[in-house]
Structures are given as structure tokens and as C-alpha cells.
Design an enzyme around this catalytic site. Sequence first.
Site, PDB file in Angstrom:
ATOM      1  N   GLU A  34       0.677  -0.992  -0.056  1.00 54.01           N
ATOM      2  CA  GLU A  34       0.083  -0.081  -0.076  1.00 54.01           C
ATOM      3  C   GLU A  34       0.912   1.208   0.098  1.00 54.01           C
ATOM      4  O   GLU A  34       0.781   2.302   0.743  1.00 54.01           O
ATOM      5  CB  GLU A  34      -0.995  -0.096   1.182  1.00 54.01           C
ATOM      6  CG  GLU A  34      -2.304  -0.780   0.809  1.00 54.01           C
ATOM      7  CD  GLU A  34      -3.328  -0.357   1.785  1.00 54.01           C
ATOM      8  OE1 GLU A  34      -4.338   0.471   1.049  1.00 54.01           O
ATOM      9  OE2 GLU A  34      -3.343  -0.718   2.867  1.00 54.01           O
ATOM     10  N   ASP A 216      -0.444 -10.053   8.372  1.00 55.35           N
ATOM     11  CA  ASP A 216       0.884  -9.896   7.754  1.00 55.35           C
ATOM     12  C   ASP A 216       1.805 -10.735   7.877  1.00 55.35           C
ATOM     13  O   ASP A 216       1.926 -11.212   9.030  1.00 55.35           O
ATOM     14  CB  ASP A 216       1.448  -8.443   8.126  1.00 55.35           C
ATOM     15  CG  ASP A 216       0.390  -7.281   7.941  1.00 55.35           C
ATOM     16  OD1 ASP A 216       0.289  -6.757   6.717  1.00 55.35           O
ATOM     17  OD2 ASP A 216      -0.356  -7.052   8.672  1.00 55.35           O
ATOM     18  N   ASP A 245      -1.945   1.375  10.211  1.00 54.24           N
ATOM     19  CA  ASP A 245      -2.683   0.799  10.897  1.00 54.24           C
ATOM     20  C   ASP A 245      -2.088  -0.934  11.086  1.00 54.24           C
ATOM     21  O   ASP A 245      -2.342  -1.534  11.923  1.00 54.24           O
ATOM     22  CB  ASP A 245      -4.120   0.508  10.513  1.00 54.24           C
ATOM     23  CG  ASP A 245      -4.139   0.207   9.072  1.00 54.24           C
ATOM     24  OD1 ASP A 245      -3.365   0.400   8.324  1.00 54.24           O
ATOM     25  OD2 ASP A 245      -5.558  -0.124   8.627  1.00 54.24           O
TER      26      ASP A 245
END
Length: 257
Positions: A34, A216, A245
Site C-alpha cells: 500500500e 501480515d 494501521d
Amino acid sequence: MKIASWNVNSLNVRLPHVERWCAEAMPDILALQETKLEDAKFPVAALEAAGYHSVYSGQKTYNGVAILARTPISEVEHGIAGFDDPQRRILAATVGDLRIVNLYVVNGQAVGSEKYAYKLDWLAKVGAFLAEEIRRHPRLVVMGDFNIAPDDRDVHDPAAWHEQILCSTPERDALRRVLDIGLVDSFRLFNQDGGHYSWWDYRQGAFRRNLGLRIDLVLASEALRAHCRAASIEREPRTWERASDHTPVVLELEDGR
């Protein structure tokens, strides 16, 4: 050797966090997700000043992946050959004798939605790609934001999340098929307990209350299993001002491996 993955939720915003964490933790390889940056705006010079080579595949506002390394990066592949997908979510490269695949897995929005169907199809295509990668590159590390909590130990409230997005059986089965090509969840080599998370919602004091998910992951090939020395979730960057986050997840391999 320290290998890490971090969804930074906008590299434009979080570049100071990346610079700070790299200076403190000194990862040898760092995969980012991202990044939300077009390639022309990727901060190559700033990362070079921090001691890192970089390769990247980005787009404006959404998605975007990058691989940083202290040593030269070669054999770079953007996306999957033959898979016409405008979303920049897949980046593969070779660093030393390791093959690195960085994934930003589709979120899926909601179980049963069109985006959920796209996620499952995307995972199937990625699984086929990874099967070929591990055949050609046995020393393979696959890491990123998988947007799937592997099992209930990775969920702060399994009952509330039961069969919801990120925790549904089809998603977990898809992840298991990826693992079955010959990969291992490195964190679980060293810690079998629940309560360890890598993502916490910005709302409702989720981080302070540890209401998170472990989505993750750093997956290592069976050829690397014996060389895995430690794995961890680095919570501190989630405490920083304007934090992502997500927080970094780390695998340490024996020196020279």
C-alpha cells in the site's frame, strides 16, 4: 539476515516512519505494501540515502508494492505474466541467493461480494504463480499483507469474526493451498500462542486494547526452514504519531543465508 514486511498505508505519509524503523531495526530486505504512489513519485533518492536499493510497482491512491534491499536487486517481475490486472499488488525480485515475492492480497470487502469472488480467483492465480516460482527458486520468501488471518489464534475475537471477511473458510483454505506448495508460516515456527497481531483498526482504541488480527505474514520455503533463526512482530511503530494501521513483521535467517 533480517527480512521484513510492512503495509505502510501510504509511503508518502509514512516515509519518515520507514526511514526511522530502517535506521533502528536495520532490515536487510523490506517489502512494503500500500505504497499508494505512482512510480514517478517513488522516493528512490531518500531510500538510497538510507542505504537501500529499491524496486517498485505503484499506482495513484491505491495498492502499490515495493522491495528495498541493502544489496543489489535483480530479476524483477511486475505482476504475473499473462494475468492482465491493473491493480499493482505483486512484485518479485532476487536479492543475493533469495527469491522474494511481495504480495498485497485483495481485501475482498465482504463474503459473497464480487470483490470476494475476485479475491479467491486472484489467490488461485497467485498460487499457480508461486508454484512455478518455488520450482525455479527453491530459496523463496513470500511476504506481505495477506488480508487473511490463518486461524483463530490470529483473531482477537474468533466468535465475532467467524466466517467474516479475512477469516472465512474459503479464504483460509486458499491460503492453505499456497502453503501446501512448500511454504511455512515463519512466525509459527517460533510461537504457537494466540494474541499476536499485526493489524489493528484505527477505531475504538483497537491497538490500545489489542483488538487485532495477524494478517501480515512472512512465508519461507522448506529449503529455508532449517535456516530460520527468529520471527517477530514489531509493535513499536504502531505507537508512533500518524502510524500505519499495520506494523512490521520480521523473519531472521542465519547469517549468510
